[in-house]
Scaffold this active site. Structure first.
Site, PDB file in Angstrom:
ATOM      1  N   GLU A 168      55.153  75.049  67.348  1.00  0.00           N
ATOM      2  CA  GLU A 168      56.407  75.039  66.562  1.00  0.00           C
ATOM      3  C   GLU A 168      56.493  76.212  65.760  1.00  0.00           C
ATOM      4  O   GLU A 168      57.812  76.391  65.520  1.00  0.00           O
ATOM      5  CB  GLU A 168      55.914  73.899  65.413  1.00  0.00           C
ATOM      6  N   SER A 200      25.666  16.110  56.871  1.00  0.00           N
ATOM      7  CA  SER A 200      24.278  15.840  56.330  1.00  0.00           C
ATOM      8  C   SER A 200      23.848  17.207  55.548  1.00  0.00           C
ATOM      9  O   SER A 200      22.752  17.236  55.033  1.00  0.00           O
ATOM     10  CB  SER A 200      23.397  15.506  57.369  1.00  0.00           C
TER      11      SER A 200
END
Length: 796
Positions: free
Chosen positions: A115, A492
């Site tokens: 860049e 149960s």
């Protein structure tokens, strides 16, 4: 006198007359040059004046850059396991702020080479770059950028992306202003954390995780160069979507890194040859989607929308390894159940082209609508018969399935089977691969996506810390968290809480209760007449309380509740965190006909596991900000008497009863596989096997498993909590208890052992409830004459 004569009389050293004329073309050229110089000078002066006016007008109107001096990017909320593994990320922008000092030089150099190689030399605007770009435009060569990193930061923060001269001027002015107020390192730090890099990734730290699945510090030169090419055009240079273009960009950046002295030619050549492995979008390090979402909801409740932008790091109480074992165990248990179900047919049918060269492309296209579901791979059958199926996966691999791998889909391979469920060429099917005895991948088999759902949760009973949470089979398919949101009948597995209430009414483990038939009218049940049965359909007559729970006898639980009173039991269960209104005070409550969530069950069983203390579940251990500063940290509670909800004696005796269930009762498989005595728990199967449970614990860990359909329906006649849910619990505990020493509960004061049975001291010597229901008789066995008459019926 003639002109010639005058010339002859002129002295030799007398200069020619001043009015001597130059050639006309020379005079014209001279005048033009003077005019041109004058125009240029005037133009320069005019430009200088205009620029001065523009600067005097524009510069004071430039935006303040205080935001950059105190840079606070929008950072997502990130959820981590206790061992630092990322579990989830929430926010519009995927970003992970990293100070420049922690960004490796190879990444910085790759960005600078790509860049702005002169970044540390110019003052915000690279004049050489501007001239070079201008010449490139004048020569109509390929476009060259002239924006420095400083100018890009100015544009990204304060300006639009429109390409105008006005914006460019403002961009340059802002760049100069930034360079006068910020250091180069500050500007580069902002750039590397702010820039958009595709895939919702902002900043190179986030991009490193998204594209390569690794932190910045682990990037190679080749990987850094690949990422450095993204700022120019994230979509165009996306290595996943455009690998060829991305590769060309990477090679260009590698050359620039050599030109700028960042790497050697040898390093460049090695980087060129390095194969890059990209993280697939579907890859997940740890499947904790349900628990991460639960944490997100908790944080949002506290912070609101700010939770998604201020960079909160949320650390949970669970470890990543424990979570993955729970996830795998639940899915394996559900898939084991799915293999026993009738094949429902392929997910879809695809028309395969006649040209073999076009088949792969068609398969790849069709399977985009049927993504893999983790270990359940989507495939399209290219050959299909009763003895062999060949199917192609998304990656193009052709898999041949034979033998046992075809058994789950036998009906779909029958020659005269139902056309709607038949597997034929073009059918979209699911494949799953088994594991060999040596732990290596085994053979493939055909299966189907399950319709049944499940839940798993594990917590520390002494602190409430959640150790694992799996809210369903697949978060992508069903985001409903069954751990926290599913209200189901516990069956149960609820019986121990009725037994616990009975202990305070004089019952003991030695109390004899009659397992004989019962019938109740609508007044006793709150709905309609009821004639309950035991699961096995047998009545075995008088047995001890311990034996009744060990065998999960329904008649025993009902008689206990009938004896102590349903209203009393309804109030008692609130000690464990249950809601009274979800358990109507009628006799069916004894069989778990109320409503609970798996998380409630985990909290309730934690009371038994902790010796009688009740602690709230705790999911989040710590919250930090983006800089690692602790905002909130949970302190694990220290058990004390103010937290006691159950008498120590009650908890101890109940633990003894639940230990018997796990050692030789309906959950005896737990003892056989885990081979340790400190295992406690209770199976649960509701009427018609609609819900199956296993709730169990070791003194340091409670885990709950639930399996059922979202829209309640029968799981199957032979499906029980012991057969369906217990194996999932065992698989998790085998991992979680590895290396954990055996722990036995101390005997509390006021409990005595007589005849190898535990009693409250005041209920010894016959002071407690000795028996219940002995006056009721078992159905008489048929005599010889009745037996013969029954046989005669079958002879007719």
């Amino acid at each position: 006198m003639s002109e010639s004569e005058r010339a002859r009389k002129r002295p030799a050293d007398e200069p020619a007359a001043r009015g001597t004329h130059l050639p006309r073309w020379a005079r014209w050229l001279s005048r033009s040059a003077l005019w041109l110089v004058g125009l240029i000078a005037t133009g320069v002066v005019t430009v200088v004046v205009l620029v001065g006016i523009a600067l005097s007008v524009a510069y004071p109107n430039l935006p303040e850059i205080g935001g950059l001096m105190d840079y606070r990017p929008k950072l997502p909320m990130r959820v981590f396991s206790s061992d630092g593994v990322l579990l989830g990320e929430y926010g519009e922008e995927r970003r992970n702020f990293v100070p420049l000092a922690q960004i490796p030089k190879v990444m910085q150099h790759a960005v600078l080479a790509s860049e702005d190689a002169r970044f540390y030399e110019h003052s915000g605007v690279d004049i050489k770059g501007v001239v070079r770009a201008g010449l490139a435009q004048f020569n109509r060569s390929r476009s060259q950028g002239a924006s420095t990193i400083t100018m890009q930061v100015a544009r990204n923060f304060y300006l639009s992306t429109e390409k105008t001269y006005t914006r460019k001027i403002y961009e340059m002015l802002l760049a100069f202003k930034m360079e006068s107020l910020l250091t180069k390192d500050q500007i580069l730090e902002v750039y590397m954390n702010q820039i958009f890099l595709g895939q919702r990734a902002y900043g190179f730290a986030s991009a490193s995780e998204i594209y390569f699945g690794k932190p910045l510090k682990d990037l190679s030169i080749a990987e850094a160069a690949m990422l450095a090419g993204l700022p120019q055009a994230p979509s165009a240079y996306n290595p996943i979507n455009n690998p060829e273009r991305a590769k060309n960009g990477q090679l260009r950046i590698l050359d620039r890194m050599v030109d700028n002295g960042y790497i050697t030619a040898e390093q460049r050549d090695a980087a060129r040859q390095e194969p890059l492995r990209y993280r697939e979008p579907s890859e997940v390090a740890v499947h904790a989607e349900y628990v991460a979402e639960a944490a997100r909801q908790l944080i949002f409740t506290q912070y609101g929308e700010d939770a998604y932008t201020r960079g909160l790091n949320v650390y949970l109480t669970l470890k990543s390894a424990d979570q993955m074992v729970a996830y795998r165990a639940l899915r394996r248990g559900i898939m084991d159940y799915e293999r026993r179900q009738v094949y429902r047919g392929p997910e879809d049918y695809v028309d395969l082209p006649a040209d073999p060269k076009e088949v792969d492309a068609r398969i790849a296209e069709a399977l985009q609508d049927h993504p893999d579901n983790d270990e359940l791979k989507a495939a399209i059958a290219t050959e299909a018969g009763p003895k062999k199926v060949v199917a192609v996966l998304q990656n193009g691999d052709a898999i041949t399935i034979t033998g046992d791998g075809l058994k789950p889909v036998t009906s779909g391979l029958a020659v005269k089977g139902n056309p709607k469920t038949q597997i034929r060429p073009g059918a979209v099917i699911r494949l799953i691969r088994g594991t060999g005895k040596d732990g290596k991948p085994g053979d493939w088999s055909i299966t189907q996506l399950p319709e049944v759902e499940g839940a798993f949760v594990a917590i520390d009973p002494r602190t409430g810390a959640v150790r694992a949470m799996v809210g369903g089979f697949d978060y992508a398919k069903n985001k409903f968290n069954h751990v926290t949101q599913a209200w189901r009948q516990p069956g149960s597995s609820f019986k121990p809480f009725i037994y616990s209430a009975a202990l305070e009414k004089g019952f003991t483990p030695a109390t004899v209760v009659n397992d004989a038939p019962l019938f109740f009218d609508a007044g006793s049940t709150g709905s309609q007449p009821w004639e309950p049965k035991n699961y096995d359909g047998k009545f075995e007559g008088p047995m001890t309380l311990r034996r009744g729970l060990e065998k999960s006898k329904n008649m025993i639980s009902i008689r206990i509740l009938q004896s102590i009173g349903a209203p009393y039991a309804q109030n008692w269960i609130t000690r464990f965190g249950f809601e009274a209104d979800k358990h109507p005070a009628y006799l069916p409550m004894a069989l778990g006909t109320g409503s609970v969530t798996p998380l409630q069950m985990a909290s309730a069983y934690s009371v038994f596991a902790s010796g009688g203390y009740r602690v709230n579940p705790m999911l989040i251990s710590k919250i930090t900000d983006s800089k690692g500063r602790v905002l909130n940290e949970a302190t694990p509670p220290v058990l004390n008497e103010s937290m006691r909800t159950l008498d120590a004696r009650n908890a101890f005796v109940m633990d003894s009863l639940l230990n018997t269930v796990a050692l030789r009762g309906t959950a005896a498989a737990a003892r056989r596989v885990l081979n340790r005595p400190d295992i406690y728990g209770k199976t649960g199967t509701t009427n018609d096997s609609i819900d199956t449970w296993f709730a169990g614990f070791q003194p340091s860990l409670v885990a709950i498993v639930w399996i059922g359909y979202d829209t309640p329906r029968k799981l199957g006649d032979n499906e029980t909590g012991g057969g369906l849910s217990l194996p999932i619990w065992i698989e998790y505990m085998k991992h979680a208890l590895n290396g954990v020493p055996v722990e036995q509960y101390p005997v509390p004061e006021g409990v005595v052992n007589i005849g190898d049975e535990w009693f409250y001291e005041e209920y010894t010597k016959g002071a407690g409830v000795a028996s219940v229901g002995l006056e009721d008789k078992l159905p008489a066995a048929p005599d010889e004459e009745e037996r013969k008459s029954i046989l005669d019926l079958f002879k007719r």
